[in-house]
Write a protein that holds these residues in place. Structure first.
Motif, mmCIF file in Angstrom:
data_model
loop_
_atom_site.group_PDB
_atom_site.id
_atom_site.type_symbol
_atom_site.label_atom_id
_atom_site.label_comp_id
_atom_site.label_asym_id
_atom_site.label_seq_id
_atom_site.Cartn_x
_atom_site.Cartn_y
_atom_site.Cartn_z
ATOM 1 N N PRO A 67 4.475 0.734 -5.673
ATOM 2 C CA PRO A 67 5.189 1.434 -4.560
ATOM 3 C C PRO A 67 4.627 2.168 -3.620
ATOM 4 N N LEU A 68 5.203 2.018 -2.269
ATOM 5 C CA LEU A 68 4.634 2.752 -1.112
ATOM 6 C C LEU A 68 5.314 4.390 -1.067
ATOM 7 N N GLY A 69 4.786 5.132 -0.464
ATOM 8 C CA GLY A 69 5.516 6.373 -0.355
ATOM 9 C C GLY A 69 6.626 6.215 0.754
ATOM 10 N N PRO A 70 7.676 7.177 0.589
ATOM 11 C CA PRO A 70 8.852 6.862 1.677
ATOM 12 C C PRO A 70 8.153 6.894 3.117
ATOM 13 N N GLN A 71 7.275 7.875 3.529
ATOM 14 C CA GLN A 71 6.851 7.843 4.753
ATOM 15 C C GLN A 71 6.082 6.514 5.310
ATOM 16 N N ARG A 72 5.139 5.917 4.352
ATOM 17 C CA ARG A 72 4.561 4.787 4.622
ATOM 18 C C ARG A 72 5.528 3.607 4.660
ATOM 19 N N LEU A 73 6.526 3.667 3.879
ATOM 20 C CA LEU A 73 7.569 2.566 3.936
ATOM 21 C C LEU A 73 8.214 2.631 5.388
ATOM 22 N N VAL A 74 8.820 3.869 5.690
ATOM 23 C CA VAL A 74 9.548 3.693 7.089
ATOM 24 C C VAL A 74 8.453 3.275 7.925
ATOM 25 N N GLN A 99 12.075 -0.878 -8.688
ATOM 26 C CA GLN A 99 12.380 0.526 -8.800
ATOM 27 C C GLN A 99 11.676 1.086 -9.980
ATOM 28 N N LEU A 100 10.873 0.299 -10.759
ATOM 29 C CA LEU A 100 10.245 0.695 -12.122
ATOM 30 C C LEU A 100 9.480 2.003 -11.757
ATOM 31 N N LEU A 101 8.561 2.142 -10.712
ATOM 32 C CA LEU A 101 7.933 3.238 -10.355
ATOM 33 C C LEU A 101 8.295 3.729 -9.254
ATOM 34 N N VAL A 102 7.955 4.993 -8.991
ATOM 35 C CA VAL A 102 8.140 5.628 -7.630
ATOM 36 C C VAL A 102 6.945 6.418 -7.366
ATOM 37 N N ARG A 103 6.763 6.659 -6.244
ATOM 38 C CA ARG A 103 5.442 7.261 -5.691
ATOM 39 C C ARG A 103 6.346 8.488 -5.237
ATOM 40 N N VAL A 104 5.602 9.582 -5.903
ATOM 41 C CA VAL A 104 6.438 11.006 -5.783
ATOM 42 C C VAL A 104 5.954 11.934 -4.625
ATOM 43 N N ARG A 105 4.522 11.665 -4.180
ATOM 44 C CA ARG A 105 3.966 12.366 -3.150
ATOM 45 C C ARG A 105 3.170 11.094 -2.190
ATOM 46 N N GLU A 106 3.136 11.398 -0.870
ATOM 47 C CA GLU A 106 2.520 10.815 -0.032
ATOM 48 C C GLU A 106 0.961 10.838 -0.371
ATOM 49 N N THR A 107 0.356 9.878 -0.360
ATOM 50 C CA THR A 107 -1.105 9.827 -0.577
ATOM 51 C C THR A 107 -1.785 9.537 0.766
ATOM 52 N N GLU A 108 -3.043 9.787 0.851
ATOM 53 C CA GLU A 108 -3.743 9.456 2.185
ATOM 54 C C GLU A 108 -3.987 8.054 2.328
ATOM 55 N N ALA A 109 -4.268 7.590 3.166
ATOM 56 C CA ALA A 109 -4.690 6.008 3.309
ATOM 57 C C ALA A 109 -6.238 6.223 2.778
ATOM 58 N N MET A 122 -5.179 9.523 -5.874
ATOM 59 C CA MET A 122 -4.002 9.004 -6.340
ATOM 60 C C MET A 122 -3.645 9.812 -7.689
ATOM 61 N N HIS A 123 -4.305 10.960 -8.111
ATOM 62 C CA HIS A 123 -3.770 11.477 -9.416
ATOM 63 C C HIS A 123 -2.261 11.915 -9.185
ATOM 64 N N ALA A 124 -1.385 11.491 -10.348
ATOM 65 C CA ALA A 124 -0.345 12.286 -10.397
ATOM 66 C C ALA A 124 0.671 11.880 -9.323
ATOM 67 N N ALA A 125 0.349 10.610 -8.560
ATOM 68 C CA ALA A 125 1.185 10.198 -7.346
ATOM 69 C C ALA A 125 2.561 9.457 -7.851
ATOM 70 N N PHE A 126 2.582 8.741 -9.165
ATOM 71 C CA PHE A 126 3.726 7.892 -9.532
ATOM 72 C C PHE A 126 4.408 8.683 -10.717
ATOM 73 N N VAL A 127 5.751 8.155 -10.815
ATOM 74 C CA VAL A 127 6.468 8.371 -12.276
ATOM 75 C C VAL A 127 7.395 7.042 -12.332
ATOM 76 N N VAL A 128 7.820 7.088 -13.425
ATOM 77 C CA VAL A 128 8.877 6.224 -13.923
ATOM 78 C C VAL A 128 10.173 6.955 -13.945
ATOM 79 N N PRO A 129 11.205 6.631 -13.046
ATOM 80 C CA PRO A 129 12.254 7.313 -13.034
ATOM 81 C C PRO A 129 13.076 7.024 -14.259
#
Length: 180
Positions: A67-74, A99-109, A122-129
């Protein structure tokens, strides 16, 4: 390097090397919205998986894009990994779980980052909802991405999936950079 520090994923299937002219095609999809290329990438990944794993019983149970982060997706307007995953899942007749994974924080390129910084980024950037947890538990998940460089993103995705009970994680990556 993988023998000294094993990644969380179990296998990686790659369609091609990330070199000219493939690099231009990847950039055209990723940054130029050349979405028809996603079908080509998915078809080539299908061929790579079928060649590497001829027994369908050893294929993933489902397909999920990084998944992309919300900001990058926009900013981009689409997730290139999802665009590749759609035709791949369809041709393999496997369920697609966007929707299996969600990026919970924006990460740097990560393009200009060294390997160690990429892992930290990337540490702790993803969760499974919660709604997707049952889809992960005990399953073999195929994770789709466009390019694998150091493997930091795919390692973190696989570690997250395994924390939520995935039995196995196989990366399905269109292009891989040469190890430095």
């Amino acid at each position: 390097m993988c023998l000294r520090n094993p990644p969380a994923f179990d296998a990686t299937i790659v369609a091609t090397d990330y070199q000219a002219p493939v690099d231009q095609l990847v950039r055209a999809l990723k940054f130029g919205a050349a979405l028809p290329l996603a079908r080509l990438f998915g078809d080539l990944l299908n061929d790579a998986l079928c060649a590497a794993v001829p027994d369908r019983r050893d294929w993933p149970d489902l397909i999920a894009p990084v998944p992309l982060g919300p900001q990058r997706l926009v900013e981009r307007g689409y997730n290139q990994a999802l665009e590749i995953a759609r035709p791949l899942a369809r041709s393999l007749t496997l369920p697609l779980s966007p929707q299996l994974l969600v990026r919970v924080r924006e990460t740097e390129a990560q393009a200009a980052m060294p390997a160690r910084q990429r892992h930290k980024n990337m540490h702790a950037a993803f969760v499974v909802p919660a709604l997707a947890m049952a889809s992960v538990d005990g399953r073999h998940v195929g994770v789709v991405d466009d390019v694998m460089t150091t493997g930091a993103t795919l390692h973190e995705v696989a570690a997250t999936l395994k924390r939520y009970g995935a039995r196995r994680v196989t990366n399905l990556v269109f292009a891989r950079t040469s190890p430095a």
